[in-house]
Design an enzyme around this catalytic site. Structure first.
Site, PDB file in Angstrom:
ATOM      1  N   TYR A 125      17.599  29.836  32.961  1.00  0.00           N
ATOM      2  CA  TYR A 125      18.921  29.851  33.500  1.00  0.00           C
ATOM      3  C   TYR A 125      18.608  30.306  35.196  1.00  0.00           C
ATOM      4  O   TYR A 125      20.141  30.792  36.061  1.00  0.00           O
ATOM      5  CB  TYR A 125      19.827  31.092  32.438  1.00  0.00           C
ATOM      6  N   ASP A 144      21.222  36.831  25.311  1.00  0.00           N
ATOM      7  CA  ASP A 144      20.435  35.218  25.552  1.00  0.00           C
ATOM      8  C   ASP A 144      20.366  35.062  26.507  1.00  0.00           C
ATOM      9  O   ASP A 144      21.408  34.533  26.905  1.00  0.00           O
ATOM     10  CB  ASP A 144      20.729  34.210  24.132  1.00  0.00           C
ATOM     11  N   HIS A 192      12.159  25.723  25.001  1.00  0.00           N
ATOM     12  CA  HIS A 192      13.180  25.364  25.606  1.00  0.00           C
ATOM     13  C   HIS A 192      13.914  24.187  24.416  1.00  0.00           C
ATOM     14  O   HIS A 192      14.830  23.871  24.421  1.00  0.00           O
ATOM     15  CB  HIS A 192      13.602  25.179  26.396  1.00  0.00           C
ATOM     16  N   LYS A 208      13.427  32.424  27.064  1.00  0.00           N
ATOM     17  CA  LYS A 208      13.289  30.889  26.725  1.00  0.00           C
ATOM     18  C   LYS A 208      11.756  29.808  28.163  1.00  0.00           C
ATOM     19  O   LYS A 208      12.209  30.659  28.918  1.00  0.00           O
ATOM     20  CB  LYS A 208      13.998  29.992  26.808  1.00  0.00           C
TER      21      LYS A 208
END
Length: 274
Positions: A53, A48, A111, A78
Site C-alpha cells: 500500500y 490493517d 499478501h 503484509k
C-alpha cells in the site's frame, strides 16, 4: 459502539478485534495519517496495512501520535506478493519494521499466493520458503500471529503439505454476493480465521436495490447491513473509508440480521462486481 471493544481468539490464542479498519488505496502522507488518526479517535483498535500500500510509515506515525498504548492496537501488515523466497521474506520484514518503527506486529500475512502480475501461476515452492521465514518471525515474537491473503483452497493445501504451522488468518475479498464459500468453509474447518476485505465491494454494493430493501427493514444503511452480514458469516470485516462519520456508521452495527434475511443475502448473485 460495543463492536469496537469486542475480540475473538485466533487459533494460537492471540486476541483480535472483530472489526478492523482497512487502509488499502489510502495514499501515503496526510491522507493515511489523517484517516488512521480519525479511526483511532472513533475507537477502532485494529488497523490493517501492507507494504504494497506504500503507507506503512504514515499509518505507524498516526498510531504513535495517538497516545494510545501500542498493546491496545492490533496492527496487521503484509509481505509483498512478489516476495517468494526465505531470504527475501526476512529482508522484506526488516524493511517493513523500519517503516513502522515498531518492535512487533500483531499479524503478518503473505499478501497473495502469486505476484500480482502473474495471477494463478504456481508459486507453491516460493510460498513454502516465505512461510518458513514467517514461522521463524512469529517464533521470535516479532509477529504475534501469521497468515495469508487471497489464498484459495489449493493454495492452503499446498502450504499445509509443506509445514506444520497452520496460518492463523486468511484475508480474502468477501462481500454480499461474493462469499468464496469453498475457501471460507476450508478455513473454518481448519481453524483459520477469515478476514473480509472490501466488505462493501469497494463501494459498488451501496446502490444495490435488493440489499437496500433489506437494510431498510432494519432502519440501517447498506454499509451497516453488509458489515453486519460479514460478521454473522463468521468473518472479521475490514471496511475502509477516509470519512470519520462513515467510520462511526460502519461501527454502529449492534443489531442482528434474521436467519431469513441472511438467506436472502446469501442468495444474491453478484457477477457484476466480480
Amino acid at each position: 459502539m460495543p463492536i469496537l471493544t469486542d475480540h475473538r481468539a485466533l487459533a494460537n490464542g492471540v486476541e483480535i478485534p472483530v472489526l478492523g479498519f482497512g487502509t488499502w488505496q489510502i495514499p501515503d502522507g496526510d491522507d493515511a495519517y489523517d484517516a488512521v488518526t480519525s479511526a483511532l479517535e472513533v475507537g477502532y483498535r485494529h488497523i490493517d496495512t501492507a507494504r504494497a500500500y506504500g503507507n506503512e510509515a504514515s499509518v505507524a506515525r498516526a498510531i504513535a501520535d495517538s497516545g494510545i498504548a501500542r498493546d491496545e492496537i492490533f496492527v496487521t501488515t503484509k509481505l509483498p506478493a512478489e516476495v517468494k523466497s526465505y531470504d527475501g521474506a526476512l529482508r522484506s520484514f526488516e524493511t517493513t519494521m523500519d517503516a513502522l518503527g515498531m518492535d512487533h506486529v500483531d499479524l503478518y500475512l503473505i499478501h497473495a499466493p502469486w505476484p500480482w502480475n502473474e495471477q494463478g501461476a504456481d508459486y507453491r515452492s516460493g510460498n513454502a520458503e516465505a512461510w518458513r521465514a514467517m514461522a521463524e518471525i512469529q517464533q521470535s515474537g516479532r509477529a504475534r500471529a501469521i497468515g495469508v491473503s487471497n489464498f484459495e483452497v489449493a493454495d492452503l493445501e499446498a502450504l499445509a503439505s509443506s509445514s506444520d504451522v497452520v496460518p492463523q488468518v486468511n484475508q480474502i475479498r468477501f462481500f454480499v454476493g461474493n462469499t468464496q464459500d469453498a475457501v471460507t468453509r476450508y478455513c473454518h474447518d481448519h481453524g483459520i480465521l477469515v478476514e473480509a476485505y472490501s466488505p462493501l465491494a469497494t463501494g459498488s454494493i451501496l446502490d444495490d436495490e435488493d440489499v437496500r430493501a433489506i437494510a431498510d427493514g432494519y432502519d440501517r444503511t447498506v454499509a451497516q447491513l453488509c458489515i453486519r452480514y460479514a460478521l454473522q458469516k463468521d468473518t472479521v470485516p475490514l471496511p475502509k473509508t477516509t470519512n470519520a462519520d462513515r467510520m462511526r456508521e460502519n461501527a454502529d452495527i449492534d443489531f442482528e440480521i434474521s436467519d431469513e434475511d441472511m438467506a436472502r443475502l446469501d442468495g444474491i448473485d453478484d457477477d457484476k462486481r466480480e
